[in-house]
Design an enzyme around this catalytic site. Structure first.
Site, PDB file in Angstrom:
ATOM      1  N   ASP A   1       0.776  -1.142   0.029  1.00  0.00           N
ATOM      2  CA  ASP A   1       0.017  -0.049   0.037  1.00  0.00           C
ATOM      3  C   ASP A   1       0.827   1.396   0.048  1.00  0.00           C
ATOM      4  O   ASP A   1       2.127   0.966   0.483  1.00  0.00           O
ATOM      5  CB  ASP A   1      -0.863  -0.006   1.279  1.00  0.00           C
ATOM      6  CG  ASP A   1      -0.230  -0.230   2.596  1.00  0.00           C
ATOM      7  OD1 ASP A   1       0.620  -0.939   2.653  1.00  0.00           O
ATOM      8  OD2 ASP A   1      -0.588   0.636   3.362  1.00  0.00           O
TER       9      ASP A   1
ATOM     10  N   GLU B   1      -0.078  -1.141   5.876  1.00  0.00           N
ATOM     11  CA  GLU B   1       1.045  -0.438   6.565  1.00  0.00           C
ATOM     12  C   GLU B   1       0.889   0.796   6.693  1.00  0.00           C
ATOM     13  O   GLU B   1       0.832   1.513   7.949  1.00  0.00           O
ATOM     14  CB  GLU B   1       2.558  -0.751   5.847  1.00  0.00           C
ATOM     15  CG  GLU B   1       3.614  -0.499   6.765  1.00  0.00           C
ATOM     16  CD  GLU B   1       3.800   0.886   6.892  1.00  0.00           C
ATOM     17  OE1 GLU B   1       4.642   1.366   8.048  1.00  0.00           O
ATOM     18  OE2 GLU B   1       3.402   1.854   5.963  1.00  0.00           O
TER      19      GLU B   1
ATOM     20  N   ASP C   1      12.187  -0.798   4.549  1.00  0.00           N
ATOM     21  CA  ASP C   1      11.256   0.099   4.738  1.00  0.00           C
ATOM     22  C   ASP C   1      11.604   1.484   5.209  1.00  0.00           C
ATOM     23  O   ASP C   1      10.818   2.267   5.905  1.00  0.00           O
ATOM     24  CB  ASP C   1       9.873  -0.377   5.344  1.00  0.00           C
ATOM     25  CG  ASP C   1       8.693   0.550   4.917  1.00  0.00           C
ATOM     26  OD1 ASP C   1       8.769   1.172   3.849  1.00  0.00           O
ATOM     27  OD2 ASP C   1       7.687   0.456   5.624  1.00  0.00           O
TER      28      ASP C   1
ATOM     29  N   HIS D   1       6.488   9.494   1.330  1.00  0.00           N
ATOM     30  CA  HIS D   1       5.335  10.275   1.653  1.00  0.00           C
ATOM     31  C   HIS D   1       5.071  11.508   0.978  1.00  0.00           C
ATOM     32  O   HIS D   1       4.334  12.287   1.393  1.00  0.00           O
ATOM     33  CB  HIS D   1       5.217  10.344   3.114  1.00  0.00           C
ATOM     34  CG  HIS D   1       5.090   9.002   3.782  1.00  0.00           C
ATOM     35  ND1 HIS D   1       4.565   9.053   5.308  1.00  0.00           N
ATOM     36  CD2 HIS D   1       5.260   7.810   3.587  1.00  0.00           C
ATOM     37  CE1 HIS D   1       4.573   7.717   5.693  1.00  0.00           C
ATOM     38  NE2 HIS D   1       4.985   7.043   4.654  1.00  0.00           N
TER      39      HIS D   1
HETATM   40  N1  LIG Z   1      10.827   5.524   7.100  1.00  0.00           N
HETATM   41  C1  LIG Z   1       9.729   4.763   7.483  1.00  0.00           C
HETATM   42  C2  LIG Z   1       8.596   5.584   8.095  1.00  0.00           C
HETATM   43  C3  LIG Z   1       7.463   4.798   8.527  1.00  0.00           C
HETATM   44  C4  LIG Z   1       6.346   5.861   9.147  1.00  0.00           C
HETATM   45  O1  LIG Z   1       6.198   6.862   8.476  1.00  0.00           O
HETATM   46  N2  LIG Z   1       5.768   5.425  10.353  1.00  0.00           N
HETATM   47  C5  LIG Z   1       4.808   6.440  10.915  1.00  0.00           C
HETATM   48  C6  LIG Z   1       4.268   5.121  12.074  1.00  0.00           C
HETATM   49  C7  LIG Z   1       3.532   6.128  13.156  1.00  0.00           C
HETATM   50  C8  LIG Z   1       3.827   6.661  14.226  1.00  0.00           C
HETATM   51  N3  LIG Z   1       2.779   7.189  14.940  1.00  0.00           N
HETATM   52  C9  LIG Z   1       1.779   6.910  14.109  1.00  0.00           C
HETATM   53  N4  LIG Z   1       2.164   6.439  12.950  1.00  0.00           N
HETATM   54  C10 LIG Z   1       5.683   7.468  11.596  1.00  0.00           C
HETATM   55  O2  LIG Z   1       5.154   8.352  11.643  1.00  0.00           O
HETATM   56  O3  LIG Z   1       6.712   7.237  12.139  1.00  0.00           O
HETATM   57 ZN   LIG Z   2       6.763   2.002   4.132  1.00  0.00          ZN
HETATM   58 ZN   LIG Z   3       5.147   4.747   4.334  1.00  0.00          ZN
END
Ligand SMILES: NCCCC(=O)N[C@@H](Cc1c[nH]cn1)C(=O)O
Ligand SMILES: [Zn+2]
Ligand SMILES: [Zn+2]
Length: 484
Positions: A108, A173, A202, A452
């Site tokens: 995803d 995820e 990841d 992102h």
């Molecule tokens: N580099 C990997 C990043 C993964 C990611 O963005 N994880 C989120 C998970 C999260 C934490 N609190 C809510 N969701 C992040 O913001 O770290």
């Molecule tokens: Zn990821």
């Molecule tokens: Zn991501």
């Protein structure tokens, strides 16, 4: 391309180089699927199901046994339900003389719209100067395919795979890995029982060209603080001046959390943070980071810290508090004279070893209650910890770290940066604790990949050399296994 080393990898590397356009084409096909798990709408959920089907077909094409595990339904707050895409459990080989390496990845993606500032259509993979632009290229379709590419090279050459391979592939995820934890618990003594280590790819390097290994991620305690007078808004001409305004209370509460130097003001919060050791300091000194370039590329005028070591420690091994938003606040353009009747502030604290989540929860609640009581407000305040995710730390003397270092040396001719990630990959800690197997994070993407963000990309070089890295990793794991 890297110079193929003499020995069994030579042909594998040549195969990967020769077939790189096919590998890019498959990535293009995967990127074309709008597998966005964040927007809960039926059309996108169908795309996620289609994506799971494509990946399952690909794995079957490698000769893997694939179980497409039904993950049930997601219950939305408006009463709607949506299917959760199946979780794929795949296996290739079960030779007891070989180690078993399990790859975790996700299909995803975050939402993406061209009008948000993409220079190309996010769902049409577009190559410009060796950069493969498209949503999911680096997070996480590219790395999932790089692992598949590595396996496919051994298979196509009729080289026996040096390791038994397992895949754990999910499609939620970006929305909290719904249903995954339950499946991991269920499969502890099934699918995971023969696994020797779990590989997650990841995250990103901290450099454009130098590879890295990740041995820690921060956790996260996510809070909401609601201040309520009533459910409806007020006109500030009619009520302004005669009541405690929820927004004023909330702004004071949020303003009490962190100072201008980034220090968290919640009493006791630093009490359990692991002390820095001399050995640890040397790890930060060895990392190759050009602070000026990092600052310029981030378009930040000045960071809170000047030295590389301080910056990295505050990103990776100290907690930080971020304020994310306010629900119910007037935020549109224009000059509406409203007094919101009920507002919800959102903030989170990134957690590090050895912070205790329930202690943090109590400290935050007590602090906000104290600040609120001093205001003598007639409003109601409610604080909740909406999400609690533990930090993860690896034992870098585990076999797979040695194997990964050797594989990196083979492919890139260098030692990796040993880094942490300031963000959170919740499944790492869950996998480690539930299965009792060790986890390694072996990233492929460069620091500027923009996960992102708009214009996400993976460099062709990273994708292809990353496929070789996984192939070399299989071989190093097998070599080490013979001496276990
Ligand atoms: N580099 C990997 C990043 C993964 C990611 O963005 N994880 C989120 C998970 C999260 C934490 N609190 C809510 N969701 C992040 O913001 O770290
Ligand atoms: Zn990821
Ligand atoms: Zn991501």
């Amino acid at each position: 391309a890297s110079t193929p080393p003499p020995g069994p990898l030579e042909k594998v590397f040549q195969y990967i180089d020769l077939h790189q356009d096919e590998f890019v084409q498959t990535l293009k096909e995967w990127v074309a699927v709008e597998s966005d798990s964040v927007q809960p709408v039926p059309r996108l959920r169908r795309e996620l199901l289609r994506m799971a089907g494509l990946a399952a077909d690909r794995l079957r094409g490698l000769g893997a046994r694939v179980a497409s595990v039904d993950a049930g339904f997601q219950q939305l707050s408006d009463g709607q339900t949506l299917p959760i895409p199946p979780i794929l459990l795949a296996e290739l080989g079960s030779d007891p003389k070989k180690p078993t390496v399990c790859f975790y990845g996700h299909l995803d993606v975050q939402p993406a719209r061209q009008e948000d500032g993409w220079l190309t259509d996010p769902y049409t993979l577009t190559e410009v100067d060796g950069k493969l632009y498209g949503r999911g290229t680096t997070d996480n379709k590219g790395p999932v395919l790089a692992w598949i590419n590595a396996v496919s090279a051994f298979k196509a050459l009729d080289e026996g795979l040096p390791v038994n391979i397992k895949f754990l592939i999910e499609g939620m995820e970006e929305s909290g890995s719904l249903a995954l934890e339950e499946l991991v618990r269920k499969e502890k003594s099934g699918f995971f029982s023969s696994v020797d280590c779990i590989v997650i790819s990841d995250n990103l390097w901290i450099s454009r060209r130098k590879p890295a290994l990740i041995y820690g991620t921060r956790g996260n305690s996510y809070f909401t603080v609601e201040v309520k007078c009533r459910d409806q808004d007020f006109h500030s001409g009619t009520f302004g001046g005669i009541l405690n305004e929820p927004m004023a209370d909330l702004v004071a509460l949020l303003g009490s959390l962190v100072d201008a130097s980034g220090r968290i003001l919640v009493p006791g919060i630093y009490g359990h943070v692991a002390p820095v050791t001399e050995e640890e300091k040397r790890v930060y000194e060895a990392i190759d980071l050009d602070v000026e370039e990092y600052r310029n590329s981030s378009q930040v005028k000045k960071f809170l810290f000047d030295t590389k070591e301080e910056l990295l420690m505050h990103l990776w091994r100290y907690p930080s508090l971020s304020i994310h938003g306010i629900e119910g606040a007037f935020h549109e353009p224009g000059a509406k004279t409203v007094i919101p009747g009920r507002v919800i502030g959102k903030f989170s604290i990134r957690l590090v070893p050895h912070m205790d989540m329930s202690v943090v929860e109590t400290q935050v609640k007590q602090h906000l209650e104290y600040i609120f009581s001093k205001r003598n407000s007639s409003n109601q305040m409610t604080v909740s910890m909406a999400l609690g995710l533990h930090p993860w730390i690896a034992n870098i003397s585990d076999h797979q770290y040695l194997a990964a270092k050797r594989a990196i040396k083979t492919v890139f001719g260098t030692e990796p940066d040993m880094i942490r990630d300031g963000s959170t990959i919740p499944i790492a800690k869950i996998l480690q604790d539930t299965t009792q197997k060790s986890v390694i994070m072996l990233p492929l993407g460069a620091v500027d990949d923009g996960e992102h963000s708009q214009n996400e990309k993976i460099n062709r070089w990273n994708y292809i050399e990353g496929s070789k890295l996984f192939a070399a990793f299989f071989l190093e794991m097998a070599k080490l296994h013979s001496s276990w």
